[in-house]
Design an enzyme around this catalytic site. Structure first.
Site, PDB file in Angstrom:
ATOM      1  N   TYR A 118       0.817  -1.213   0.000  1.00 23.96           N
ATOM      2  CA  TYR A 118       0.000   0.000   0.000  1.00 23.96           C
ATOM      3  C   TYR A 118       0.851   1.263   0.000  1.00 23.96           C
ATOM      4  CZ  TYR A 118      -4.634  -2.022   0.973  1.00 23.96           C
ATOM      5  OH  TYR A 118      -5.828  -2.675   0.900  1.00 23.96           O
ATOM      6  N   LYS A 161       3.204 -15.115   2.893  1.00 30.35           N
ATOM      7  CA  LYS A 161       3.422 -15.881   1.663  1.00 30.35           C
ATOM      8  C   LYS A 161       4.927 -16.121   1.576  1.00 30.35           C
ATOM      9  CE  LYS A 161       1.992 -17.740  -2.242  1.00 30.35           C
ATOM     10  NZ  LYS A 161       1.143 -18.960  -2.297  1.00 30.35           N
ATOM     11  N   ASP A 184     -12.333  -9.028   4.716  1.00 33.43           N
ATOM     12  CA  ASP A 184     -13.579  -9.017   3.928  1.00 33.43           C
ATOM     13  C   ASP A 184     -14.124 -10.441   3.783  1.00 33.43           C
ATOM     14  OD1 ASP A 184     -13.416  -6.249   3.458  1.00 33.43           O
ATOM     15  OD2 ASP A 184     -14.050  -6.474   1.358  1.00 33.43           O
ATOM     16  N   ASP A 227      -2.770 -18.218   1.038  1.00 33.95           N
ATOM     17  CA  ASP A 227      -3.728 -18.958   0.198  1.00 33.95           C
ATOM     18  C   ASP A 227      -4.413 -20.061   1.005  1.00 33.95           C
ATOM     19  OD1 ASP A 227      -1.236 -20.181   0.294  1.00 33.95           O
ATOM     20  OD2 ASP A 227      -1.238 -20.840  -1.798  1.00 33.95           O
ATOM     21  N   ASP A 235      -6.392  -6.888   4.537  1.00 30.59           N
ATOM     22  CA  ASP A 235      -7.530  -6.274   3.843  1.00 30.59           C
ATOM     23  C   ASP A 235      -8.407  -7.355   3.224  1.00 30.59           C
ATOM     24  OD1 ASP A 235      -9.068  -4.190   2.590  1.00 30.59           O
ATOM     25  OD2 ASP A 235      -8.039  -4.691   0.718  1.00 30.59           O
TER      26      ASP A 235
HETATM   27  C1  IPM Z   1     -10.354  -1.037   4.105  1.00 31.01           C
HETATM   28  C2  IPM Z   1     -10.551  -0.491   2.711  1.00 31.01           C
HETATM   29  C3  IPM Z   1      -9.378   0.402   2.344  1.00 31.01           C
HETATM   30  C4  IPM Z   1      -8.126  -0.442   2.393  1.00 31.01           C
HETATM   31  C5  IPM Z   1      -9.515   1.112   0.979  1.00 31.01           C
HETATM   32  C6  IPM Z   1     -10.755   1.949   0.901  1.00 31.01           C
HETATM   33  C7  IPM Z   1      -8.303   1.944   0.667  1.00 31.01           C
HETATM   34  O1  IPM Z   1     -10.732  -1.513   1.807  1.00 31.01           O
HETATM   35  O2  IPM Z   1     -10.210  -0.232   5.042  1.00 31.01           O
HETATM   36  O3  IPM Z   1     -10.349  -2.254   4.252  1.00 31.01           O
HETATM   37  O4  IPM Z   1      -7.829  -1.158   1.433  1.00 31.01           O
HETATM   38  O5  IPM Z   1      -7.436  -0.398   3.412  1.00 31.01           O
HETATM   39 MG    MG Z   2     -10.925  -3.408   2.690  1.00 29.71          MG
END
Ligand code: IPM
Ligand code: MG
Length: 356
Positions: free
Chosen positions: A141, A192, A252, A224, A248
């Protein structure tokens, strides 16, 4: 003493969910007898529109002087032009970096009443309680140098670099060990290492820090295989520590245990200084302005704010209990198959707060 909270509504559904969380914060502050003062500042696309940049100096300054920061979400198709000088996300990454918020805590605890909202079989979800500890200010990032659309050799080329120092790894890993020691005593470090040099360094540092925390069982797992194991046996995880991008993605994925991305909160912490609190979902431009976004992720982020930045554990627990009670009582926004609006859901949480 009045505690100062900088509010960064941002884009899309950000302003709507932040309003909901403020109502809940106001309710607990009057109930538990403390005072909060809010100051709104610009970030993301809203800041690009009004101030010409995603993270104005005034926002950074206000955040540095705050006790805590509450953020909605950033981003949206309006600012997606690949030729644009700024992207809303630069505001979010910039404030994380400017405040040194290297530790992103993302708790995932499914509600029994929402088991049917998850595509996973409910017997797999029983007892699942995972805390993701995501490194937030390093890795790909923040790679340098970065070229986009480099056309030196006639063809197009893009480069992102991934870099970690042992110091950056050590501080997040130490925190994860400390937290794991207070929970079920298991730490899964995700990397990884069979491919990436940064991951091999990560693994070494984890083993070094492990010596300081003999009571914690450490497991190294490749990203993975973790992605698969998370859905086949989520109960196997307690604390998961990992680098920025893996964290990240995996957090999710873990949102499917809970039934909706809209339910999950996060805390971003540094060493001293204000923490920042935000739902893990994005700006959801498809439903922005409709008043139907699930406010729970932001409401629970406000609870984390009270716990980690204002030392108001009692008020934090009251909010979390109220959310659980509202959900057990059948309160559902659209993402959970119900028809409550953002405000309707917030009212159910406020009612539960009064009754507990
Ligand atoms: C999160 C989001 C952010 C990230 C984006 C919006 C830059 O997906 O906070 O998880 O990738 O960190
Ligand atoms: Mg995110």
């Amino acid at each position: 003493m009045t505690r100062r909270i900088v509010v960064l509504p941002g884009d899309g559904i950000g302003p709507e969910v932040v309003v909901a969380a403020r109502q809940v914060l106001d309710a607990v502050s009057s109930r538990f007898g403390f005072r909060l003062a809010y100051e709104e500042q610009l970030i993301g696309g809203a800041a690009i529109d009004e101030a010409g940049e995603p993270l104005p100096d005034a926002t950074i300054e206000a955040c540095k002087n705050a006790d805590a920061i509450l953020l909605g979400a950033v981003g949206g198709p309006r600012w997606d032009d690949p030729k644009a000088r700024h992207r809303p996300e630069q505001g979010l990454l910039g404030i994380r970096r400017a405040l040194g918020l290297y530790a992103n805590l993302r708790p995932v605890r499914p509600y029994a009443a929402l088991a049917a909202a998850s595509p996973l079989k409910s017997d797999r979800l029983a007892g699942v309680n995972i805390l993701f500890v995501r490194e937030l200010t390093g890795g790909i990032y923040f790679g340098q140098p970065r070229f986009t659309e480099d056309t030196r050799d006639g063809g197009r080329r893009a480069v992102d670099t991934c870099e970690y120092t042992d110091g950056e790894i050590r501080r997040i890993v130490r925190l994860a060990f400390k937290i794991a020691a207070k929970r079920r005593g298991k730490l899964t470090s995700v990397d990884k290492a069979n491919v990436l040099a940064t991951s091999r360094l990560w693994r070494k540092v984890v083993d070094e820090v492990a010596v300081e925390h003999r009571g914690v069982i450490v497991e190294h797992r490749l990203v993975d295989s973790t992605a698969m194991r998370l859905v086949t046996d989520p109960g196997d995880f307690d604390v998961v520590v990992t680098e920025n991008m893996f964290g990240d993605i995996l957090s999710d994925e873990a949102a499917v245990f809970v039934g909706s991305l809209g339910l999950l909160p996060s805390a971003s912490l540094g060493d001293g200084g204000p923490g920042m609190y935000e739902p893990i979902h994005g700006s959801a431009p498809d439903i922005a302005g409709m008043g139907i976004a699930n406010p729970v992720g932001t409401i629970l982020s406000a609870a984390m704010l009270l716990r980690h930045s204002l030392d108001r554990e009692e008020a934090a627990v009251a909010i979390e209990d109220a959310v659980t009670a509202a959900i057990e009582g059948g309160a559902r926004t659209k993402d959970l198959g119900g028809d409550l609006s953002t405000q309707g859901m917030t009212e159910r949480v406020l009612e539960a707060l009064e009754n507990t």
